[in-house]
Scaffold this motif. Structure first.
Motif, mmCIF file in Angstrom:
data_model
loop_
_atom_site.group_PDB
_atom_site.id
_atom_site.type_symbol
_atom_site.label_atom_id
_atom_site.label_comp_id
_atom_site.label_asym_id
_atom_site.label_seq_id
_atom_site.Cartn_x
_atom_site.Cartn_y
_atom_site.Cartn_z
ATOM 1 N N SER A 19 101.225 96.752 -44.183
ATOM 2 C CA SER A 19 99.858 97.237 -43.974
ATOM 3 C C SER A 19 99.827 98.728 -43.661
ATOM 4 O O SER A 19 100.624 99.221 -42.860
ATOM 5 C CB SER A 19 99.197 96.475 -42.820
ATOM 6 O OG SER A 19 99.089 95.095 -43.118
ATOM 7 N N ILE A 20 98.918 99.426 -44.314
ATOM 8 C CA ILE A 20 98.601 100.808 -43.946
ATOM 9 C C ILE A 20 97.343 100.725 -43.092
ATOM 10 O O ILE A 20 96.251 100.455 -43.595
ATOM 11 C CB ILE A 20 98.371 101.686 -45.191
ATOM 12 C CG1 ILE A 20 99.622 101.698 -46.068
ATOM 13 C CG2 ILE A 20 97.978 103.108 -44.798
ATOM 14 C CD1 ILE A 20 99.440 102.410 -47.399
ATOM 15 N N THR A 21 97.513 100.932 -41.800
ATOM 16 C CA THR A 21 96.426 100.648 -40.851
ATOM 17 C C THR A 21 95.713 101.901 -40.366
ATOM 18 O O THR A 21 94.830 101.821 -39.518
ATOM 19 C CB THR A 21 96.993 99.899 -39.631
ATOM 20 O OG1 THR A 21 98.022 100.699 -39.034
ATOM 21 C CG2 THR A 21 97.589 98.553 -40.043
ATOM 22 N N ASN A 22 96.107 103.053 -40.903
ATOM 23 C CA ASN A 22 95.570 104.318 -40.398
ATOM 24 C C ASN A 22 95.251 105.231 -41.576
ATOM 25 O O ASN A 22 96.106 105.458 -42.438
ATOM 26 C CB ASN A 22 96.622 104.952 -39.474
ATOM 27 C CG ASN A 22 96.139 106.218 -38.811
ATOM 28 O OD1 ASN A 22 95.744 107.162 -39.485
ATOM 29 N ND2 ASN A 22 96.184 106.249 -37.497
ATOM 30 N N PRO A 23 94.040 105.809 -41.640
ATOM 31 C CA PRO A 23 93.683 106.704 -42.757
ATOM 32 C C PRO A 23 94.616 107.907 -42.892
ATOM 33 O O PRO A 23 94.887 108.351 -44.006
ATOM 34 C CB PRO A 23 92.255 107.153 -42.403
ATOM 35 C CG PRO A 23 91.720 106.055 -41.538
ATOM 36 C CD PRO A 23 92.888 105.571 -40.743
#
Length: 414
Positions: A19-23
């Motif tokens: 998961s890429i959880t941060n912009p």
């Protein structure tokens, strides 16, 4: 306002969904500096030995970020306070830890540029990205440099049991097919804790640590230091050395613009400025392979023959031995090579060369892997383990290699 969804899920063959959880992390991954890692081989020329080993630094960096996320979850569940800013910084630091690698990773680390490590170049890239993203990488850079007051955070990024090693062992084992290198990273992560601001492994995880150390030793001998890989990577450095020698002698070689720049200019750590960093960012495996494909047809015999060795996987004979080859043996091989190939003895040095490789699975003199015992005391894993072989694995093993053209080996066999 941008409508792009920056909270992505990626599918990874090792861990499943990442998961890429941060912009900000999404933007860093999208940056050309990071996208370049798609074109940097993780295991250098090991695919000449293990055909499946075509994975990249891009895969590895994302995997490291994923297990950092998992480790932070585990540590928080055990009462270790990690703020959101610290979490983001740790994920950014491990995501970018290898961004400074050049073509074919370690194989050409000191060939393209001199006297500067990929870690140093990674920091230069991080500083540049920090300007681009208006200071949002400052905490990540502090942790990466070891300047942050919470010591265990640096250990998560750089130590004898860090996210980097845990991912590359599992990933490289998977893609190469060397099953002996596989580790139980999830079990290790579940056993992490922090005591006295040090990263530790709880006592019940000691067998997983033992397996990790043994797996590291086996991966080095079977994959990273496999004699054919060593020979191929040494030939690669010889090719670049010869290309630079010809270029400085006034001969123009076919090469991409960024590779041409580094052929013409001797670049060391002191020379790195923003313009040179930009040139370095344009360089990847494709530049090198494209050049070698052209150079195999060059009029220079040495450059042509060396290039054909890589393109056609027709590599020199390599002998591994416990003792360094005698000067007389090396000189005799060079004289035979010069006569057989019709070149000077100086040029024969490109085809007959020696060196050494070292394998040390665990460095007892370095920062130890600490085992947290049930009475809350800490002990070095070597002392805590009942496996006597761990003490042996903490001693460096050095082997010497000698490379020479196969034609000499074939002649000797007749």
């Amino acid at each position: 306002m941008s409508q792009i969804n920056k909270l992505k899920i990626l599918n990874d063959p090792i861990y499943g969904f990442i998961s890429i959880t941060n912009p900000l992390i999404y933007d860093l991954i999208q940056h050309p500096y990071f996208q370049r890692l798609r074109r940097i081989s993780q295991m250098g020329l090991s695919y000449l030995v293990y055909p499946g080993a075509h994975h990249t630094r891009f895969h590895h960096a994302l995997g490291c970020m994923h297990i950092m996320q998992r480790t932070i979850e585990v540590l928080r569940s055990k009462g270790v306070l990690i703020s959101k800013d610290e979490e983001n910084a740790l994920c950014i630091a491990i995501l970018l830890h290898d961004i400074g690698h050049g073509p074919f990773s370690h194989a050409m680390e000191h060939s393209i540029v001199e006297n500067i490590s990929h870690e140093d170049i990674s920091l230069l890239f991080m500083d540049s990205l920090n300007e681009t993203f208006e200071g949002t990488l400052t905490l990540a850079i502090q942790i990466f440099r070891g300047q942050y007051h919470r010591r265990f955070m640096l250990q998560l990024i750089s130590s004898q049991l860090d996210m980097d090693r845990m991912d590359y062992l599992k990933r490289d084992s998977f893609y190469s097919g060397v099953a002996e290198g596989n580790i139980n990273s999830e079990r290790l992560i579940q056993m992490f804790n922090v005591a006295g601001d040090q990263l530790v492994i709880e006592e019940k995880g000691i067998y997983s640590v033992e397996k990790f150390i043994v797996a590291r030793r086996l991966m080095y001998w079977q994959a990273y230091l496999h004699k054919t890989s060593v020979a191929a990577e040494m030939i690669l450095t010889k090719i670049l050395k010869r290309a630079k020698e010809l270029t400085h002698g006034g001969i123009t070689l076919t090469a991409s613009a960024p590779l041409q720049f580094f052929l013409e200019n001797k670049i060391s750590k002191e020379d790195f400025n923003a313009a040179i960093l930009q040139q370095f960012s344009y360089l990847d495996d494709f530049d090198i392979i494209s050049a070698i494909k052209a150079w195999q047809f060059n009029d220079d015999f040495v450059l042509s023959e060396l290039s054909k060795m890589i393109i056609n996987r027709d590599l020199p004979k390599i002998k591994l031995q416990n003792d360094k080859a005698g000067r007389e043996e090396v000189t005799a091989l060079r004289e035979k090579t010069a006569k057989r190939l019709g070149i000077s003895e100086r040029e024969a040095r490109y085809f007959v060369f020696e060196g050494k490789i070292k394998n040390q699975a665990y460095n007892k003199e370095g920062e130890p892997i600490h085992i947290l015992r049930k009475d809350r005391t800490l002990m070095d894993v070597v002392e805590a383990s009942d496996q006597l072989n761990l003490k042996a694995l903490s001693k460096p093993v050095t082997k010497y290699y000698l490379c020479y053209p196969k034609v000499l080996f074939e002649e000797a066999a007749v």
